[in-house]
Write a protein that holds these residues in place. Structure first.
Motif, mmCIF file in Angstrom:
data_model
loop_
_atom_site.group_PDB
_atom_site.id
_atom_site.type_symbol
_atom_site.label_atom_id
_atom_site.label_comp_id
_atom_site.label_asym_id
_atom_site.label_seq_id
_atom_site.Cartn_x
_atom_site.Cartn_y
_atom_site.Cartn_z
ATOM 1 N N ILE A 30 32.749 71.114 97.275
ATOM 2 C CA ILE A 30 31.862 70.839 98.513
ATOM 3 C C ILE A 30 30.861 72.104 98.227
ATOM 4 N N GLY A 31 29.494 71.760 97.874
ATOM 5 C CA GLY A 31 28.543 72.957 97.844
ATOM 6 C C GLY A 31 28.862 73.675 96.462
ATOM 7 N N ASN A 32 29.388 73.044 95.847
ATOM 8 C CA ASN A 32 29.769 73.697 94.326
ATOM 9 C C ASN A 32 30.747 75.057 94.478
ATOM 10 N N VAL A 33 31.398 75.113 95.421
ATOM 11 C CA VAL A 33 32.243 76.253 95.787
ATOM 12 C C VAL A 33 33.813 75.864 95.557
ATOM 13 N N PRO A 34 34.554 76.427 94.813
ATOM 14 C CA PRO A 34 35.962 76.021 94.710
ATOM 15 C C PRO A 34 36.799 76.499 96.100
ATOM 16 N N ASN A 35 37.386 75.651 96.624
ATOM 17 C CA ASN A 35 37.865 75.693 97.969
ATOM 18 C C ASN A 35 39.519 75.625 97.854
ATOM 19 N N ASP A 36 40.222 75.416 99.108
ATOM 20 C CA ASP A 36 41.668 75.582 99.294
ATOM 21 C C ASP A 36 41.936 74.324 98.426
#
Length: 231
Positions: A30-36
């Motif tokens: 989401i938002g092009n950011v790697p997340n958990d």
């Protein structure tokens, strides 16, 4: 025990086995950011010897598909640190595949201020999923100028530096994907040196991924075969 499960080495990198996980686009950033969720995904597959990440954009202009990761902002680098930590906890080494989507894109998927650019102002056949409006035709890109080519090369260099910052020392080896950012008239054989000249990692710790999968967009099996032979 099968040879596949034996320890080996890839240049300077020791690997816990001979399994290599191929890139798989997941569209979960989401938002092009790697997340958990992304960290969990790669951590669950860390029994492989080597993991090659999903295509990761070195710049806002390189984003094409919805929710693919980037590696051009501090938030993205922080997200990749979580991912690589999860991979290393399971014993895997990890390469980042830098990928510029070029004309396979739609404005609804791009961050604010980004542009769709490609070697020529010709739209690719087919459609692209957008979260905002569902399936949409691929957009017509802007033809890259000499300045665009130069800046895109610089973005790949910075993306590689960001990848180095996000990956533990044992696997500071960004993996590059070439062919999206060459000026008109270049053949595959002289596209590759154009990228190699800008790589910031040692010669024994880098590589090109050549995806022998066709058809894909306008790529046909005959084109892939010639490319693989050339490489």
């Amino acid at each position: 025990m099968s040879l596949l499960f034996e320890k080996t080495a890839l240049g300077p990198l020791p690997l816990q086995n001979r399994f290599v996980m191929s890139p798989l686009t997941r569209c979960r950033c989401i938002g092009n950011v790697p997340n958990d969720l992304v960290a969990t995904y790669y951590g669950q597959r860390a029994s492989a010897g080597l993991i090659i990440s999903e295509g990761t954009s070195p710049s806002p202009n390189g984003i094409g598909y919805a929710r693919i990761p980037g590696i051009y902002s501090p938030e993205q680098v922080a997200g990749w640190k979580k991912v690589t930590a999860a991979a290393h906890a399971g014993g895997a080494k990890m390469f980042v595949q830098l990928m510029h989507c070029g004309r396979i894109a739609h404005p609804l998927n791009l961050p604010a201020g980004a542009r769709i650019i490609a070697p020529s102002a010709v739209a690719a056949a087919g459609e692209m999923w957008t979260d905002a409006e569902g399936m949409k035709p691929n957009a017509t890109p802007a033809a890259m100028s000499a300045a665009d080519i130069k800046s895109t090369l610089e973005e790949f260099v910075q993306g590689a530096k960001n990848a180095i910052a996000a990956i533990p020392p044992a696997t500071k080896s960004p993996l590059y994907r070439a062919g999206m950012i060459s000026p008109p008239g270049l053949t595959f054989t002289n596209k590759m040196p154009m990228m190699v000249a800008k790589i910031v990692t040692p010669p024994n710790a880098r590589g090109y991924k050549i995806g022998a999968v066709a058809p894909l967009n306008i790529v046909k099996a005959s084109t892939i075969a010639a490319t693989v032979v050339t490489a």
